[in-house]
Design a protein around this motif. Structure first.
Motif, PDB file in Angstrom:
ATOM      1  N   UNK A 286       3.888   3.455  10.386  1.00  0.00           N
ATOM      2  CA  UNK A 286       4.139   4.157  11.639  1.00  0.00           C
ATOM      3  C   UNK A 286       3.098   5.270  11.761  1.00  0.00           C
ATOM      4  N   UNK A 287       2.152   5.089  12.701  1.00  0.00           N
ATOM      5  CA  UNK A 287       1.052   6.043  12.827  1.00  0.00           C
ATOM      6  C   UNK A 287       1.529   7.432  13.241  1.00  0.00           C
ATOM      7  N   UNK A 288       2.567   7.497  14.086  1.00  0.00           N
ATOM      8  CA  UNK A 288       3.065   8.805  14.529  1.00  0.00           C
ATOM      9  C   UNK A 288       3.561   9.619  13.345  1.00  0.00           C
ATOM     10  N   UNK A 289       4.382   8.980  12.480  1.00  0.00           N
ATOM     11  CA  UNK A 289       4.910   9.674  11.308  1.00  0.00           C
ATOM     12  C   UNK A 289       3.781   9.965  10.321  1.00  0.00           C
ATOM     13  N   UNK A 290       2.865   9.009  10.167  1.00  0.00           N
ATOM     14  CA  UNK A 290       1.730   9.201   9.252  1.00  0.00           C
ATOM     15  C   UNK A 290       0.942  10.452   9.619  1.00  0.00           C
ATOM     16  N   UNK A 291       0.587  10.588  10.907  1.00  0.00           N
ATOM     17  CA  UNK A 291      -0.225  11.736  11.315  1.00  0.00           C
ATOM     18  C   UNK A 291       0.570  13.036  11.266  1.00  0.00           C
ATOM     19  N   UNK A 292       1.872  12.971  11.566  1.00  0.00           N
ATOM     20  CA  UNK A 292       2.711  14.175  11.467  1.00  0.00           C
ATOM     21  C   UNK A 292       2.765  14.676  10.026  1.00  0.00           C
ATOM     22  N   UNK A 293       2.971  13.753   9.075  1.00  0.00           N
ATOM     23  CA  UNK A 293       3.016  14.142   7.667  1.00  0.00           C
ATOM     24  C   UNK A 293       1.644  14.623   7.178  1.00  0.00           C
TER      25      UNK A 293
ATOM     26  N   UNK B 152       0.943  18.190   5.542  1.00  0.00           N
ATOM     27  CA  UNK B 152       0.317  18.345   4.223  1.00  0.00           C
ATOM     28  C   UNK B 152      -0.977  19.149   4.313  1.00  0.00           C
ATOM     29  N   UNK B 153      -1.691  19.031   5.436  1.00  0.00           N
ATOM     30  CA  UNK B 153      -2.964  19.737   5.598  1.00  0.00           C
ATOM     31  C   UNK B 153      -2.759  21.251   5.624  1.00  0.00           C
TER      32      UNK B 153
END
Length: 443
Positions: free
Chosen positions: A365-372, A376-377
């Motif tokens: 899931x790209x939305x969750x991937x980028x949110x996480x 983390x960043x």
């Protein structure tokens, strides 16, 4: 592809992005000030590397140990190559630059991680906007789980204030409760104030998953029936609204769950509203109280709960992206603060890469991937500010001391401090990894 493999790939990709962006921050600012970068590596490469290629003065490569990455900046650390030329400082070395330039080079990684977090949240807000449930639209009060009950909440409570202030959107209430010291509720017309001390806050952290402990109270409507389940056998269908069990009327999902527990190992008469028709089903409940149905939650009932959708233009999304980054950082700082209060048991939620991997979904899931990744960043940027030698914050501390005292710190002292800092960080990482493995098997 197994869920473990999908999660691992997402974690590896996310870490790779974070490391490259962080080291790119050091690299670009070093190049601006005409400082040579000898090595630029994704992951560490003790003994050997997977891939490397020299372009200009820099060797670019990929190491085999995925615990971070690094850039080696000329003249930053006194190694065997430049110890002999200690008194000869070249203008392309880090140590030849002014304190402010060295400070900017060291801060570059932190700045780029902050910028990445802001950019990701900005684009997510621009693309998807934000959906909120106004607190005033939670008309039936809340449903609580076992944790909610432990801190003093009850099914049907209407939350009026957290820490003495009104929270306009229900989405923010769980976070505000964890951060707050008191909750004011309307309980069947009685105004009650619940205190939240550290002994109560330990319930938030002393559990395997940090899931939501409250949600809006909803009527018991079947979302879907599991195939070949007992519910399908007895003829229950999607969108059936459960009205009563035996002669006991039901208004909310929590009441339905309580009655299932009450009548286990018995035959029950379930009254259902199906498209305006009253239907009754005689069902035997076993000791496990399992029917094979999933009830609708408040997200599935947008015809009952009126949500607000906020869309942003690209330029409108920028300040909201900055705000979201700041809010994520504040939450992380709060958690870290609670780690040092043993009575809260927040230390149980500390984890290594194993814990982080579990946060990624089992299906891509790209939305969750980028949110996480954005989360983390900003966390990586914050951790690198810690004034520990071998972290960016340690070098920043040395340079600031130099700027204040107007005297350079002895390079041998800096080198020894850096080695000590590296050992301390390595021991902390080893402890966290061991603790994470212990949690998997014993906690």
């Amino acid at each position: 592809m197994s869920s473990i493999l999908i999660r691992s790939i997402q974690l590896l990709l996310s870490i790779s992005i974070l490391v490259i962006i962080h080291e790119l921050g050091h690299f670009i600012i070093a190049q601006i000030f005409k400082v040579r970068v000898e090595r630029f590596f994704l992951f560490f490469d003790p003994w050997f590397s997977i891939l490397k290629k020299k372009i200009g003065h820099t060797i670019y490569g990929i190491g085999w140990l995925p615990l971070g990455g690094y850039v080696k900046i000329s003249g930053m650390i006194m190694d065997d190559k430049n110890i002999s030329s200690k008194n000869t400082i070249n203008n392309w070395e880090f140590r030849s630059k002014s304190a402010i330039k060295r400070l900017l080079i060291i801060s570059g990684g932190i700045f780029f991680n902050i910028l990445l977090s802001i950019l990701i949240f900005t684009f997510l807000l621009f693309k998807y906007g934000e959906t909120y449930l106004p607190t005033k639209n939670v008309k039936y009060g809340i449903e609580v789980d076992a944790l909610g009950e432990k801190i003093g909440l009850k099914n049907g409570d209407k939350i009026l204030f957290v820490n003495g202030k009104y929270i306009p959107y229900f989405n923010d209430i769980p976070k505000e409760i964890i951060l707050g010291n008191s909750i004011t509720v309307d309980r069947m017309g009685n105004i009650i104030k619940l205190s939240l001390n550290n002994n109560k806050k330990k319930f938030f952290f002393d559990r395997k998953e940090l899931n939501f402990f409250i949600q809006p109270r909803v009527p018991p409507i079947i979302n879907y029936v599991i195939k070949n389940s007992k519910a399908e056998k007895y003829g229950l269908r999607n969108n059936d609204e459960i009205l009563a069990i035996n002669s006991e009327f039901i208004l909310f999902s929590d009441q339905f769950k309580d009655l299932l527990s009450k009548y286990k190992n018995e035959n029950i008469l379930m009254s259902i509203n199906r498209n305006g028709k009253l239907i009754q089903k005689e069902i035997f409940l076993d000791s496990k109280e399992v029917l094979g149905i999933y009830l609708k939650n408040f997200i599935d009932l947008d015809q009952i709960f009126l949500f607000e959708k906020k869309n942003y233009s690209f330029f409108e999304s920028i300040p909201h992206g900055i705000k979201k980054t700041w809010n994520v950082l504040k939450n992380q700082i709060f958690f870290l603060k609670n780690v040092f209060h043993i009575e809260t048991k927040a230390y149980k939620q500390i984890g290594s890469f194993f814990s982080i991997a579990k946060e990624f979904p089992s299906k891509w899931n790209w939305d969750i991937f980028w949110t996480l990744t954005a989360t983390l960043s900003i966390w990586l940027a914050f951790l690198n500010l810690f004034p520990i030698p071998s972290l960016d914050g340690g070098y920043i501390l040395f340079i600031m001391i130099e700027m204040i005292t107007r005297k350079k710190i002895n390079e041998e002292i800096m080198e020894r401090c850096t080695i000590c800092g590296f050992i301390i960080i390595s021991l902390i990482m080893m402890f966290i990894i061991i603790w994470d493995i212990f949690k998997v098997f014993f906690y």
